[in-house]
Each structure stands twice: as structure tokens, then as C-alpha cells.
Design a protein around this motif. Structure first.
Motif, PDB file in Angstrom:
ATOM      1  N   ASN A  99       0.822  -1.219   0.000  1.00 35.07           N
ATOM      2  CA  ASN A  99       0.000   0.000   0.000  1.00 35.07           C
ATOM      3  C   ASN A  99       0.857   1.272   0.000  1.00 35.07           C
ATOM      4  O   ASN A  99       0.561   2.248   0.687  1.00 35.07           O
ATOM      5  N   GLY A 100       1.954   1.225  -0.755  1.00 35.16           N
ATOM      6  CA  GLY A 100       2.792   2.403  -0.883  1.00 35.16           C
ATOM      7  C   GLY A 100       3.797   2.623   0.221  1.00 35.16           C
ATOM      8  O   GLY A 100       4.592   3.562   0.159  1.00 35.16           O
ATOM      9  N   SER A 101       3.801   1.785   1.275  1.00 38.82           N
ATOM     10  CA  SER A 101       4.759   1.932   2.373  1.00 38.82           C
ATOM     11  C   SER A 101       5.637   0.691   2.441  1.00 38.82           C
ATOM     12  O   SER A 101       5.191  -0.421   2.160  1.00 38.82           O
ATOM     13  N   SER A 102       6.892   0.895   2.816  1.00 36.14           N
ATOM     14  CA  SER A 102       7.845  -0.210   2.899  1.00 36.14           C
ATOM     15  C   SER A 102       8.071  -0.606   4.355  1.00 36.14           C
ATOM     16  O   SER A 102       7.938   0.217   5.266  1.00 36.14           O
ATOM     17  N   PHE A 103       8.399  -1.876   4.575  1.00 37.19           N
ATOM     18  CA  PHE A 103       8.668  -2.392   5.907  1.00 37.19           C
ATOM     19  C   PHE A 103       9.579  -3.601   5.791  1.00 37.19           C
ATOM     20  O   PHE A 103       9.780  -4.151   4.702  1.00 37.19           O
ATOM     21  N   ILE A 104      10.154  -3.994   6.927  1.00 34.31           N
ATOM     22  CA  ILE A 104      11.028  -5.163   6.987  1.00 34.31           C
ATOM     23  C   ILE A 104      10.209  -6.370   7.438  1.00 34.31           C
ATOM     24  O   ILE A 104       9.549  -6.327   8.482  1.00 34.31           O
ATOM     25  N   ALA A 105      10.227  -7.423   6.652  1.00 33.65           N
ATOM     26  CA  ALA A 105       9.520  -8.665   6.978  1.00 33.65           C
ATOM     27  C   ALA A 105      10.532  -9.731   7.366  1.00 33.65           C
ATOM     28  O   ALA A 105      11.570  -9.880   6.712  1.00 33.65           O
ATOM     29  N   TYR A 106      10.234 -10.463   8.435  1.00 32.35           N
ATOM     30  CA  TYR A 106      11.121 -11.507   8.952  1.00 32.35           C
ATOM     31  C   TYR A 106      10.538 -12.871   8.604  1.00 32.35           C
ATOM     32  O   TYR A 106       9.377 -13.160   8.893  1.00 32.35           O
ATOM     33  N   SER A 107      11.364 -13.688   7.957  1.00 37.88           N
ATOM     34  CA  SER A 107      10.942 -15.013   7.508  1.00 37.88           C
ATOM     35  C   SER A 107      11.162 -16.022   8.644  1.00 37.88           C
ATOM     36  O   SER A 107      12.304 -16.323   9.008  1.00 37.88           O
ATOM     37  N   ILE A 108      10.069 -16.543   9.207  1.00 39.89           N
ATOM     38  CA  ILE A 108      10.103 -17.454  10.347  1.00 39.89           C
ATOM     39  C   ILE A 108       9.905 -18.881   9.851  1.00 39.89           C
ATOM     40  O   ILE A 108       8.986 -19.144   9.070  1.00 39.89           O
ATOM     41  N   GLN A 109      10.754 -19.788  10.316  1.00 40.26           N
ATOM     42  CA  GLN A 109      10.624 -21.201   9.954  1.00 40.26           C
ATOM     43  C   GLN A 109      10.558 -22.039  11.226  1.00 40.26           C
ATOM     44  O   GLN A 109      11.407 -21.940  12.103  1.00 40.26           O
ATOM     45  N   PHE A 110       9.506 -22.859  11.305  1.00 41.54           N
ATOM     46  CA  PHE A 110       9.337 -23.785  12.419  1.00 41.54           C
ATOM     47  C   PHE A 110       8.865 -25.112  11.857  1.00 41.54           C
ATOM     48  O   PHE A 110       7.733 -25.246  11.405  1.00 41.54           O
ATOM     49  N   GLY A 111       9.760 -26.109  11.856  1.00 42.24           N
ATOM     50  CA  GLY A 111       9.415 -27.387  11.256  1.00 42.24           C
ATOM     51  C   GLY A 111       9.141 -27.228   9.775  1.00 42.24           C
ATOM     52  O   GLY A 111       9.964 -26.712   9.018  1.00 42.24           O
ATOM     53  N   ASP A 112       7.939 -27.639   9.361  1.00 40.06           N
ATOM     54  CA  ASP A 112       7.541 -27.524   7.956  1.00 40.06           C
ATOM     55  C   ASP A 112       6.800 -26.220   7.674  1.00 40.06           C
ATOM     56  O   ASP A 112       6.351 -26.007   6.546  1.00 40.06           O
ATOM     57  N   TRP A 113       6.673 -25.372   8.654  1.00 41.74           N
ATOM     58  CA  TRP A 113       5.929 -24.119   8.486  1.00 41.74           C
ATOM     59  C   TRP A 113       6.895 -22.958   8.272  1.00 41.74           C
ATOM     60  O   TRP A 113       7.929 -22.863   8.928  1.00 41.74           O
ATOM     61  N   GLU A 114       6.533 -22.077   7.373  1.00 44.41           N
ATOM     62  CA  GLU A 114       7.325 -20.872   7.115  1.00 44.41           C
ATOM     63  C   GLU A 114       6.374 -19.721   6.843  1.00 44.41           C
ATOM     64  O   GLU A 114       5.443 -19.840   6.032  1.00 44.41           O
TER      65      GLU A 114
END
Length: 285
Positions: A56-71
Motif C-alpha cells: 500500500n505504498g509503504s515499505s517495511f522489513i519482513a522476517y521469515s520465520i521457519q518452524f518445522g515444515d511451516w514458514e
């Protein structure tokens, strides 16, 4: 729910399998007399990377979380809201902390680059990973379905925050006992919606609900009276003389800033009138 047995979801089952393995290793070490080494539960949840995204026109930092088979990818504000929800759901528990968003020093030094500074991002990534792993190891908070939804991919965190179990909480935890939290099986008599809430909240089932009317305190010790008197004097001193001087200094600095701005503009115009380039550059500086 039937396919997960006593667990509310697959993530809950996987977390408890890790905890059960840890307990078995500890019991085996105690039985054989060998040296027990703590399992690597603190590394069950990983934050692999932090990347800059736009929405929506704004930038942010996203953190990629991994737990087992979930990401899943989560932004800092979602970590912050998760901790706030846990603090409201479990007011008698010490919820692990998360790193602050930005310090005043970072804003002063880096200004607009504070959000993109690699050192700050890497440090926050490590601390957020510790936060999630502390929750995963906690015997009570690890059973909270809100935490499981945070780790699950394809889940809208906005919808989770607007779910009845969150929106139905009182504004202050003093107004309700944790055992009567909305959505818990203790509150509504149902064990289908949130099977683990009843077990976790039963620890605080005997916590009395304080009255909204403030009762007068009796037999106050003199040291507390002296402390209150000292604090009142300290507050009055700050709100009176010191605050008045602070406002005066602030106003004077603002006027001085305007004068310097006018002087800079005059010198800049004067430098344009000088013929030698070296003299003009010196005046402009």
C-alpha cells in the motif's frame, strides 16, 4: 480437531513432541546417572532472513520465520502485537521481551536510515528469534493457540487480532480473572474452540477479582507517607520552576534558530555578489 487428538493444531502437537523428547532425555540421564545435555529447543524456531517489502505504498522489513515444515513472514508490529496479546491473556505471567523498535540514539544518528540499517536489522532478527524460542519452550505459553496461529503460514494476523478471544478482553487485566478469559472452556463451558486455554488459565483460577471501588488503606507505615510527601514535592518542583525555565530556554533557542537562518540566507546572498570565487566560497561557508 479430532485428527490432532489432545492438541489444538499440528503446530501444538509438534511443540509438545519436542518438549516430550526433552523430558525423556532428562529422565534417561537421571536413570543412567549420565550427564544430561539440554536439547536445542532454543533453536526450534528460526528467522532465516529479513527482507524489505512494500505494501500500500509503504515499505517495511519482513522476517521469515521457519518452524518445522511451516514458514511465514511477519513484520515487527506483528511481533509486538503478539506479545501484547499474551500479556493481556496471561497477566500473571512474565512474557519474554522483544527488542525495542528504534532507540532515540539510533534515530538521532541514522535518521531516515534507521529502518534500513543492516546492523539494527540483524540484531533485531536475533532477539526476535530468541523471543519465539522462549515462547516455544514455555510450558504454558507454548500451548496458546494465538502463538500457534502466529507461526502458521497463510493466516491473516489482522483477523487473529480481531477474533473474539482478543476483542473480548477487558482493557485492564485487573477487571477479570484469567480463568474467565473470553473463549476459554472455563468461561463458556466449551472445550472445542480453544482446548488448551482452560488448562493454562486454571493456574490462575483462584486469583480474586479486585473491586472497582477503591477501599481506604489502613495503618499506613510512616516511611510510605514520607515517600509520598517527597514525591509530591519533587513533582511540584519540576512542574513549577524547572518546567517554566525549560519552556523559556526552548523559546529562546527557537528564536535563535530563526535568527541564524536569516543570517545564513543573508551571507549566502552576499557571497553571490563577490567576484573572486575563493572569497565567495569562503563567505558562503
Amino acid at each position: 480437531m479430532a485428527e490432532f487428538g489432545d492438541y489444538c493444531c499440528a503446530i501444538d502437537r509438534h511443540l509438545h513432541e519436542l518438549l516430550d523428547d526433552a523430558n525423556e532425555q532428562r529422565q534417561e540421564a537421571e536413570r543412567t546417572g549420565g550427564e544430561y545435555q539440554a536439547p536445542q529447543l532454543y533453536h526450534a524456531v528460526h528467522i532465516n532472513e529479513a527482507e524489505k517489502l512494500s505494501e500500500n505504498g509503504s515499505s517495511f522489513i519482513a522476517y521469515s520465520i521457519q518452524f518445522g515444515d511451516w514458514e511465514v513472514k511477519r513484520r515487527y508490529s506483528e511481533f509486538e502485537s503478539l506479545r501484547i496479546c499474551l500479556c493481556r491473556l496471561y497477566p500473571t505471567f512474565i512474557v519474554p521481551p522483544i527488542p525495542e523498535k528504534h532507540s532515540l540514539t539510533q534515530y538521532a544518528v541514522l535518521q531516515k536510515r534507521a529502518k534500513e540499517d543492516q546492523y539494527i536489522i540483524e540484531r533485531r532478527k536475533r532477539m526476535l528469534e530468541h523471543f519465539l524460542n522462549h515462547l516455544a519452550e514455555h510450558p504454558i505459553l507454548s500451548s496458546e493457540h494465538i502463538f500457534h496461529r502466529f507461526l502458521e503460514n497463510g493466516v491473516s494476523w489482522t483477523e487473529v487480532l480481531h477474533s473474539p478471544i482478543i476483542t473480548g478482553l477487558p482493557k485492564t487485566p485487573l477487571h477479570s480473572s484469567p480463568s474467565k478469559a473470553p473463549g476459554s472452556s472455563v468461561a463458556d463451558g466449551s472445550s472445542l474452540q480453544m482446548p488448551k486455554i482452560a488448562a493454562t488459565n486454571s493456574f490462575a483460577g483462584d486469583v480474586p477479582v479486585p473491586s472497582s471501588a477503591l477501599a481506604p488503606i489502613k495503618n499506613i507505615e510512616p516511611r510510605w507517607m514520607d515517600c509520598e510527601l517527597f514525591t509530591s514535592k519533587f513533582t511540584n518542583q519540576f512542574s513549577g520552576v524547572i518546567e517554566k525555565h525549560h519552556l523559556r530556554i526552548y523559546r529562546k533557542l527557537g528564536e535563535l534558530s530563526s535568527d541564524y537562518a536569516e543570517l545564513g540566507a543573508a551571507l549566502n546572498g552576499f557571497s553571490l555578489l563577490e567576484t573572486p570565487e575563493s572569497l565567495a566560497a569562503a563567505v558562503e561557508k
